[in-house]
Design a protein around this motif. Structure first.
Motif, PDB file in Angstrom:
ATOM      1  N   PRO A  89       0.843  -1.202   0.000  1.00 58.30           N
ATOM      2  CA  PRO A  89       0.000   0.000   0.000  1.00 58.30           C
ATOM      3  C   PRO A  89       0.875   1.248   0.000  1.00 58.30           C
ATOM      4  O   PRO A  89       2.054   1.208   0.360  1.00 58.30           O
ATOM      5  CB  PRO A  89      -0.793  -0.140   1.300  1.00 58.30           C
ATOM      6  N   GLY A  90       0.286   2.341  -0.377  1.00 57.97           N
ATOM      7  CA  GLY A  90       1.068   3.566  -0.479  1.00 57.97           C
ATOM      8  C   GLY A  90       1.624   4.042   0.838  1.00 57.97           C
ATOM      9  O   GLY A  90       2.765   4.535   0.899  1.00 57.97           O
ATOM     10  N   ASP A  91       0.890   3.931   1.936  1.00 58.96           N
ATOM     11  CA  ASP A  91       1.373   4.467   3.206  1.00 58.96           C
ATOM     12  C   ASP A  91       2.545   3.662   3.758  1.00 58.96           C
ATOM     13  O   ASP A  91       3.231   4.110   4.682  1.00 58.96           O
ATOM     14  CB  ASP A  91       0.241   4.524   4.235  1.00 58.96           C
ATOM     15  N   ALA A  92       2.773   2.454   3.215  1.00 56.79           N
ATOM     16  CA  ALA A  92       3.929   1.681   3.670  1.00 56.79           C
ATOM     17  C   ALA A  92       5.232   2.299   3.223  1.00 56.79           C
ATOM     18  O   ALA A  92       6.297   2.017   3.780  1.00 56.79           O
ATOM     19  CB  ALA A  92       3.839   0.247   3.156  1.00 56.79           C
ATOM     20  N   LEU A  93       5.150   3.178   2.227  1.00 59.53           N
ATOM     21  CA  LEU A  93       6.362   3.780   1.661  1.00 59.53           C
ATOM     22  C   LEU A  93       6.546   5.231   2.100  1.00 59.53           C
ATOM     23  O   LEU A  93       7.401   5.932   1.547  1.00 59.53           O
ATOM     24  CB  LEU A  93       6.310   3.694   0.128  1.00 59.53           C
ATOM     25  N   GLU A  94       5.744   5.712   3.099  1.00 59.93           N
ATOM     26  CA  GLU A  94       5.812   7.117   3.508  1.00 59.93           C
ATOM     27  C   GLU A  94       6.918   7.317   4.529  1.00 59.93           C
ATOM     28  O   GLU A  94       6.676   7.521   5.714  1.00 59.93           O
ATOM     29  CB  GLU A  94       4.451   7.550   4.082  1.00 59.93           C
ATOM     30  N   ARG A  95       8.127   7.241   4.047  1.00 59.23           N
ATOM     31  CA  ARG A  95       9.308   7.492   4.885  1.00 59.23           C
ATOM     32  C   ARG A  95      10.471   7.780   3.930  1.00 59.23           C
ATOM     33  O   ARG A  95      10.383   7.505   2.727  1.00 59.23           O
ATOM     34  CB  ARG A  95       9.587   6.311   5.799  1.00 59.23           C
ATOM     35  N   PRO A  96      11.542   8.320   4.462  1.00 60.99           N
ATOM     36  CA  PRO A  96      12.677   8.646   3.578  1.00 60.99           C
ATOM     37  C   PRO A  96      13.143   7.404   2.804  1.00 60.99           C
ATOM     38  O   PRO A  96      13.115   6.284   3.300  1.00 60.99           O
ATOM     39  CB  PRO A  96      13.748   9.132   4.547  1.00 60.99           C
ATOM     40  N   THR A  97      13.592   7.642   1.570  1.00 61.62           N
ATOM     41  CA  THR A  97      13.941   6.558   0.647  1.00 61.62           C
ATOM     42  C   THR A  97      15.422   6.606   0.291  1.00 61.62           C
ATOM     43  O   THR A  97      15.982   7.676   0.050  1.00 61.62           O
ATOM     44  CB  THR A  97      13.109   6.654  -0.641  1.00 61.62           C
ATOM     45  N   ALA A  98      16.030   5.415   0.249  1.00 66.51           N
ATOM     46  CA  ALA A  98      17.413   5.270  -0.225  1.00 66.51           C
ATOM     47  C   ALA A  98      17.426   4.204  -1.303  1.00 66.51           C
ATOM     48  O   ALA A  98      16.744   3.179  -1.171  1.00 66.51           O
ATOM     49  CB  ALA A  98      18.345   4.892   0.911  1.00 66.51           C
ATOM     50  N   ARG A  99      18.184   4.452  -2.346  1.00 68.49           N
ATOM     51  CA  ARG A  99      18.194   3.531  -3.483  1.00 68.49           C
ATOM     52  C   ARG A  99      19.486   2.713  -3.505  1.00 68.49           C
ATOM     53  O   ARG A  99      20.564   3.262  -3.330  1.00 68.49           O
ATOM     54  CB  ARG A  99      18.037   4.286  -4.797  1.00 68.49           C
ATOM     55  N   ALA A 100      19.346   1.403  -3.753  1.00 70.35           N
ATOM     56  CA  ALA A 100      20.499   0.501  -3.865  1.00 70.35           C
ATOM     57  C   ALA A 100      20.991   0.469  -5.301  1.00 70.35           C
ATOM     58  O   ALA A 100      20.220   0.657  -6.248  1.00 70.35           O
ATOM     59  CB  ALA A 100      20.120  -0.907  -3.415  1.00 70.35           C
ATOM     60  N   ALA A 101      22.273   0.224  -5.468  1.00 71.17           N
ATOM     61  CA  ALA A 101      22.858   0.182  -6.810  1.00 71.17           C
ATOM     62  C   ALA A 101      22.531  -1.118  -7.520  1.00 71.17           C
ATOM     63  O   ALA A 101      22.549  -1.174  -8.758  1.00 71.17           O
ATOM     64  CB  ALA A 101      24.372   0.363  -6.735  1.00 71.17           C
ATOM     65  N   SER A 102      22.259  -2.187  -6.786  1.00 70.82           N
ATOM     66  CA  SER A 102      21.950  -3.474  -7.406  1.00 70.82           C
ATOM     67  C   SER A 102      21.072  -4.271  -6.465  1.00 70.82           C
ATOM     68  O   SER A 102      20.965  -3.980  -5.265  1.00 70.82           O
ATOM     69  CB  SER A 102      23.236  -4.250  -7.714  1.00 70.82           C
ATOM     70  N   LEU A 103      20.434  -5.286  -7.015  1.00 69.23           N
ATOM     71  CA  LEU A 103      19.608  -6.158  -6.191  1.00 69.23           C
ATOM     72  C   LEU A 103      20.470  -6.893  -5.179  1.00 69.23           C
ATOM     73  O   LEU A 103      20.038  -7.131  -4.045  1.00 69.23           O
ATOM     74  CB  LEU A 103      18.843  -7.156  -7.084  1.00 69.23           C
ATOM     75  N   GLN A 104      21.674  -7.249  -5.550  1.00 68.81           N
ATOM     76  CA  GLN A 104      22.568  -7.935  -4.606  1.00 68.81           C
ATOM     77  C   GLN A 104      22.862  -7.060  -3.395  1.00 68.81           C
ATOM     78  O   GLN A 104      22.874  -7.546  -2.260  1.00 68.81           O
ATOM     79  CB  GLN A 104      23.874  -8.327  -5.312  1.00 68.81           C
ATOM     80  N   ASP A 105      23.095  -5.746  -3.648  1.00 71.76           N
ATOM     81  CA  ASP A 105      23.344  -4.842  -2.531  1.00 71.76           C
ATOM     82  C   ASP A 105      22.137  -4.791  -1.593  1.00 71.76           C
ATOM     83  O   ASP A 105      22.279  -4.776  -0.367  1.00 71.76           O
ATOM     84  CB  ASP A 105      23.671  -3.443  -3.045  1.00 71.76           C
ATOM     85  N   LEU A 106      20.940  -4.756  -2.208  1.00 67.88           N
ATOM     86  CA  LEU A 106      19.731  -4.687  -1.393  1.00 67.88           C
ATOM     87  C   LEU A 106      19.556  -5.962  -0.568  1.00 67.88           C
ATOM     88  O   LEU A 106      19.199  -5.901   0.613  1.00 67.88           O
ATOM     89  CB  LEU A 106      18.512  -4.458  -2.297  1.00 67.88           C
ATOM     90  N   VAL A 157       3.860  18.707   0.277  1.00 64.71           N
ATOM     91  CA  VAL A 157       3.764  17.290   0.582  1.00 64.71           C
ATOM     92  C   VAL A 157       4.090  17.077   2.040  1.00 64.71           C
ATOM     93  O   VAL A 157       5.144  17.500   2.498  1.00 64.71           O
ATOM     94  CB  VAL A 157       4.736  16.472  -0.299  1.00 64.71           C
ATOM     95  N   SER A 158       3.178  16.456   2.735  1.00 57.46           N
ATOM     96  CA  SER A 158       3.422  16.117   4.131  1.00 57.46           C
ATOM     97  C   SER A 158       3.846  14.672   4.195  1.00 57.46           C
ATOM     98  O   SER A 158       3.180  13.794   3.671  1.00 57.46           O
ATOM     99  CB  SER A 158       2.142  16.329   4.950  1.00 57.46           C
ATOM    100  N   THR A 159       4.978  14.430   4.789  1.00 56.17           N
ATOM    101  CA  THR A 159       5.503  13.061   4.911  1.00 56.17           C
ATOM    102  C   THR A 159       5.084  12.408   6.197  1.00 56.17           C
ATOM    103  O   THR A 159       5.475  11.283   6.462  1.00 56.17           O
ATOM    104  CB  THR A 159       7.041  13.091   4.837  1.00 56.17           C
ATOM    105  N   GLY A 160       4.389  13.082   7.007  1.00 58.34           N
ATOM    106  CA  GLY A 160       3.884  12.472   8.237  1.00 58.34           C
ATOM    107  C   GLY A 160       4.760  12.750   9.420  1.00 58.34           C
ATOM    108  O   GLY A 160       4.281  13.001  10.512  1.00 58.34           O
ATOM    109  N   ASP A 161       6.108  12.724   9.275  1.00 60.68           N
ATOM    110  CA  ASP A 161       6.963  12.941  10.436  1.00 60.68           C
ATOM    111  C   ASP A 161       7.623  14.295  10.394  1.00 60.68           C
ATOM    112  O   ASP A 161       8.427  14.647  11.236  1.00 60.68           O
ATOM    113  CB  ASP A 161       8.030  11.845  10.531  1.00 60.68           C
ATOM    114  N   GLY A 162       7.344  15.069   9.338  1.00 55.70           N
ATOM    115  CA  GLY A 162       7.814  16.448   9.314  1.00 55.70           C
ATOM    116  C   GLY A 162       9.180  16.604   8.730  1.00 55.70           C
ATOM    117  O   GLY A 162       9.550  17.696   8.354  1.00 55.70           O
ATOM    118  N   GLU A 163       9.984  15.565   8.623  1.00 54.46           N
ATOM    119  CA  GLU A 163      11.302  15.718   8.028  1.00 54.46           C
ATOM    120  C   GLU A 163      11.743  14.376   7.467  1.00 54.46           C
ATOM    121  O   GLU A 163      11.336  13.330   7.920  1.00 54.46           O
ATOM    122  CB  GLU A 163      12.322  16.214   9.056  1.00 54.46           C
TER     123      GLU A 163
END
Length: 436
Positions: free
Chosen positions: A299-316, A401-407
């Motif tokens: 669901p969309g609200d599961a992703l409402e937090r800061p995001t970091a992207r991995a360079a590869s699936l192996q890294d993730l 855009v409100s992220t819910g936690d303010g930062e």
């Protein structure tokens, strides 16, 4: 594009030099064996019969009834039997006939001699304790044709012979051996056969066995002794399976394969770009780490937090293992996630290569189907508090855009396989940040 085809292309593109060398070696081996089989074949030596002839011989025997009896009238001739009656027909008469067979013969002579042999022999050691011989007959012929024969005859009184053997045993006082009786005929033949002068000496035996009132004849039947003269003959060896079949196949495969690799390398037919290699690397990682990945539509609200992207699936996956977390593949967003209390770590796989033949250059050629396209901002951050306001004179809108936690936080530290996505809406480029 078919993944197997792409992998073949990638393999050839990475190893074209080795493949070309292998095909050239195969062609060289096929050419070498083909040359040895057809151009310069080895020779093998066989034998060829240059002269052939044979000596043919046959015994005949009979006994004439001389004593009165109720079965056979006197004068009856009993011929070619195995057993004869010594009481009524004690004399064995017979003949030995010999000739030859040849396609080309001349100046042929045959000499024969028949002898009656009686001897005592140890059968195991072949020791002859005593022996007595008696010449029965001899014959010879010169200039004999292939249809001519030479014959010797014999006549043996078996009653007198039995008495003679008894006398010998009485005279020597003992006889530890076994009695052997036979008519022995020696044949010497000499002549020119197929242009070559030949000489042969042969011995034939007609065994006899005295048994009181009967005697037996062990007739060997018609006898043939063949003579051949051979000469070595050299001829090209049979190329066999390797030279006759496999060699042309190896030559053809090597030449065609080498030409195909060289042409494909020159024209770029096997070239694989970085995007395709990235996609293959992702497919390898996806297969390798399948047990660590769970397919879930988030669901969309599961992703409402800061995001970091991995360079590869192996890294993730490595990050998830280190943090005792799970890797989620969202089939609708075509994105992989690791969700923690503070951050969302994501990996967006590269787009699948366009099918072969699509060359219009549009985005649809290089992107996966709609279900695999990258999610939009509205897909990732769904919130009822999003407000769009027009900014006069600019034609743009302001998104609060409100992220819910303010930062928003950031991802891993610099140098890590994650990059952060700043969630602060009041950036320096926001039209309202300067009060305008």
């Amino acid at each position: 594009m078919n993944e197997r085809t792409l992998r073949v292309r990638a393999f050839v593109d990475s190893n074209w030099g080795v493949l070309l060398a292998v095909f050239l070696l195969v062609a060289l081996a096929g050419g070498w064996f083909a040359y040895g089989a057809y151009v310069d074949p080895p020779e093998e030596t066989t034998t060829e019969t240059v002269s052939s002839w044979s000596v043919d011989a046959e015994w005949s025997h009979s006994a004439t009834v001389t004593e009165d009896n109720t079965v056979f009238p006197v004068g009856t001739e009993l011929d070619d039997r195995t057993t004869y009656f010594g009481a009524i027909a004690p004399t064995l008469s017979g003949a030995f006939e010999v000739g030859y067979t040849a396609t080309d013969a001349s100046d042929v002579s045959i000499d024969t001699e028949s002898t009656l042999v009686a001897q005592s022999v140890d059968e195991e050691t072949e020791t002859v304790y005593w022996s007595e011989t008696d010449v029965l007959d001899s014959a010879s012929a010169d200039g004999l044709d292939p249809d001519g024969t030479v014959e010797t005859t014999f006549s043996i009184n078996t009653t007198a012979l039995d008495e003679r053997i008894g006398q010998i045993r009485e005279e020597i006082g003992a006889d530890p051996g076994t009695l052997e009786l036979f008519v022995e005929t020696t044949v010497t033949i000499e002549g020119t056969f197929d242009g070559d002068r030949e000489t042969a000496e042969l011995t034939y035996e007609l065994p006899l066995d005295l048994d009181g009132t009967t005697y037996r004849v062990d007739d060997p039947g018609f006898l043939t002794e063949e003579f051949e003269r051979t000469e070595p003959v050299s001829e090209p060896a049979d190329p066999g399976l390797l030279g006759g079949v496999l060699a042309p196949i190896l030559l053809f495969v090597g030449l065609v394969g080498g030409a195909g690799v060289a042409a494909g390398r020159h024209t770029g037919r096997f070239a694989v770009d970085d995007a395709e290699r990235d996609w293959l690397a992702f497919r390898d990682d996806r297969s390798e780490f399948d047990e660590w990945v769970t397919r879930i539509s988030l669901p969309g609200d599961a992703l409402e937090r800061p995001t970091a992207r991995a360079a590869s699936l192996q890294d993730l996956v490595d990050f998830a293992i280190d943090n005792s977390a799970g890797v989620i593949e969202d089939p609708e967003r075509n994105t992989f996630y690791v969700i923690t209390d503070e951050y969302v770590y994501t990996y967006e796989p590269p787009a699948a290569p366009a099918p072969e033949g699509d060359s219009d250059g549009s985005d649809d050629d290089v992107l996966a189907p709609d279900s695999e396209k990258k999610p939009t901002t509205d897909d990732v951050f769904e919130s009822d508090e999003i407000v769009s306001t027009s900014v006069p004179g600019t034609g743009t809108t302001e998104d609060d855009v409100s992220t819910g936690d303010g930062e928003n936080g950031t991802g891993a530290a610099d140098g890590q396989p994650f990059e952060s996505v700043d969630g602060n809406a009041d950036s320096a480029e926001n039209p309202r940040s300067d009060g305008g």
